[in-house]
Design an enzyme around this catalytic site. Structure first.
Site, PDB file in Angstrom:
ATOM      1  N   TYR A 181     -38.609  26.318   9.414  1.00 57.11           N
ATOM      2  CA  TYR A 181     -37.170  25.646   9.672  1.00 57.11           C
ATOM      3  C   TYR A 181     -36.624  25.162   8.447  1.00 57.11           C
ATOM      4  CZ  TYR A 181     -34.220  22.885  12.767  1.00 57.11           C
ATOM      5  OH  TYR A 181     -33.340  22.286  13.663  1.00 57.11           O
ATOM      6  N   SER A 199     -44.720  28.447  11.601  1.00 59.53           N
ATOM      7  CA  SER A 199     -43.800  27.229  12.218  1.00 59.53           C
ATOM      8  C   SER A 199     -42.859  28.055  12.822  1.00 59.53           C
ATOM      9  CB  SER A 199     -43.294  26.326  10.923  1.00 59.53           C
ATOM     10  OG  SER A 199     -42.771  25.033  11.820  1.00 59.53           O
ATOM     11  N   GLN A 200     -41.382  27.809  12.299  1.00 61.92           N
ATOM     12  CA  GLN A 200     -40.524  28.471  12.920  1.00 61.92           C
ATOM     13  C   GLN A 200     -40.384  29.812  12.780  1.00 61.92           C
ATOM     14  OE1 GLN A 200     -35.554  27.957  12.556  1.00 61.92           O
ATOM     15  NE2 GLN A 200     -36.517  29.044  10.730  1.00 61.92           N
ATOM     16  N   ASP A 254     -51.758  18.407  14.480  1.00 60.50           N
ATOM     17  CA  ASP A 254     -50.469  19.052  14.429  1.00 60.50           C
ATOM     18  C   ASP A 254     -49.419  18.258  15.301  1.00 60.50           C
ATOM     19  OD1 ASP A 254     -47.980  20.210  13.723  1.00 60.50           O
ATOM     20  OD2 ASP A 254     -48.687  22.219  13.835  1.00 60.50           O
ATOM     21  N   HIS A 307     -49.495  20.003  10.251  1.00 63.55           N
ATOM     22  CA  HIS A 307     -48.582  21.066  10.404  1.00 63.55           C
ATOM     23  C   HIS A 307     -48.798  21.990   9.178  1.00 63.55           C
ATOM     24  CE1 HIS A 307     -45.740  23.438  12.185  1.00 63.55           C
ATOM     25  NE2 HIS A 307     -44.781  23.465  11.239  1.00 63.55           N
TER      26      HIS A 307
END
Length: 321
Positions: free
Chosen positions: A92, A186-187, A272, A302
């Site tokens: 992100y 992640s993203q 996370d 994360h």
């Protein structure tokens, strides 16, 4: 941060309550058909990077709406035959960055295609792909851009770009389409899940601490951005929760995972707060292919497994691509 989500035993059994739209498959079939009405037009321009062990190509291809999307394709310098290709998606706010920051997969003897992320790349990494489509009022970030209509939602464009990125990576003569893997963190992990559900013939998918999964739980469990952007939007736009959640259901990694047809390696971290482990397990447990596993990092946030997870992927991927 101590453990805050479900115990690990319950995580392994957890299933999302996210409701799948009845026209989910029709929505995505129509979206991709419209994208393919534009010529892919993948262009590969050799870049002088000063690196001697790899060749790097500056890539441009037509994504959603025919909009130009950038990427890097990195190959080992000496290539005698088409190589397995790893297609990577970015976290992100980030962009494709500079070529010398993407050397791991080419160093393993594979082709590596990293897709730039439209409209992002100004928080870190640096990007070069604008998003020419506007939206209704949105909370700062990307999560609520067009969020009251699936047709205009930001991630409709981004997921479509990602499918087209796989097509662009496969278009180069030195990549082997039959040995294509999708990865991301992640993203990027959420996008890899989406690609795994929308591209039927991938060889492998490896999402790490994936975002964009189990929106009903994520938006009420964590107060960290980016999920919190949705709550902040609804705090102002009262009474629109149902419509927003309906839009998000078309992009929920849980429903896309249910269509995953490739072997998969997931990872999650039990501390996370950005992408809570229950949301990751929701997608993992929904993943349709039987050949799947998940690495669990019990005292990490994360950052997840970081380089340790890269080592796991380096050991896992050769069985597939």
């Amino acid at each position: 941060m101590a453990l805050f989500d479900l115990p690990l035993g319950e995580l392994r059994e957890y299933r999302s309550t996210s409701a799948e739209p009845e026209d989910f498959d029709a929505f995505w079939a129509k979206t991709l058909q419209e994208a393919r009405e534009h010529e892919l037009g993948a262009r590969f321009e050799l870049v002088d990077t000063g690196l001697t062990t790899v060749k790097v190509y500056d890539v441009t291809f037509a994504g959603f709406g025919g909009h130009p999307v950038k990427g890097w394709l990195t190959l080992p310098t000496e290539v005698a035959a088409p190589l397995p290709v790893v297609v990577e998606f970015i976290g992100y706010g980030g962009g494709r960055g500079l070529p010398h920051t993407h050397l791991l997969w080419a160093s393993s003897g594979r082709a590596h295609f990293v897709m730039d992320t439209r409209g992002q790349g100004s928080a870190w990494g640096g990007g070069g792909t604008p998003d020419p489509v506007g939206s209704a009022p949105a909370f700062p970030g990307f999560m609520t851009r067009g969020v009251e209509d699936p047709e205009g939602y930001y991630y409709r464009r981004l997921y479509t770009d990602a499918v087209r990125a796989v097509e662009a990576a496969r278009a180069h003569p030195l990549t082997d389409p039959a040995r294509t893997a999708a990865i991301g963190t992640s993203q990027g992990g959420g996008i890899a899940i989406a690609v795994g559900g929308l591209v039927p013939d991938l060889a492998a998918v490896a999402p790490d601490v994936p975002f964009l999964c189990d929106f009903p739980r994520a938006t009420t469990l964590t107060d960290r951005d980016p999920y919190r952007e949705i709550g902040k939007y609804l705090r102002t736009h009262r009474g629109r929760t149902g419509q927003v959640m309906r839009t998000l259901s078309y992009f929920d990694g849980v429903h896309l995972a249910a269509r995953g047809r490739a072997p998969a390696l997931f990872s999650t971290a039990l501390e996370d707060e950005t992408c809570p482990p229950s949301t990751v397990f929701a997608a993992f447990n929904a993943w349709a292919h039987d050949d799947k596993r998940i690495e669990v990092y019990d005292f990490n946030d994360h950052e997840g497994g970081g380089p340790h997870q890269e080592a796991v992927k380096l050991g896992w991927l050769p069985s597939y691509a």
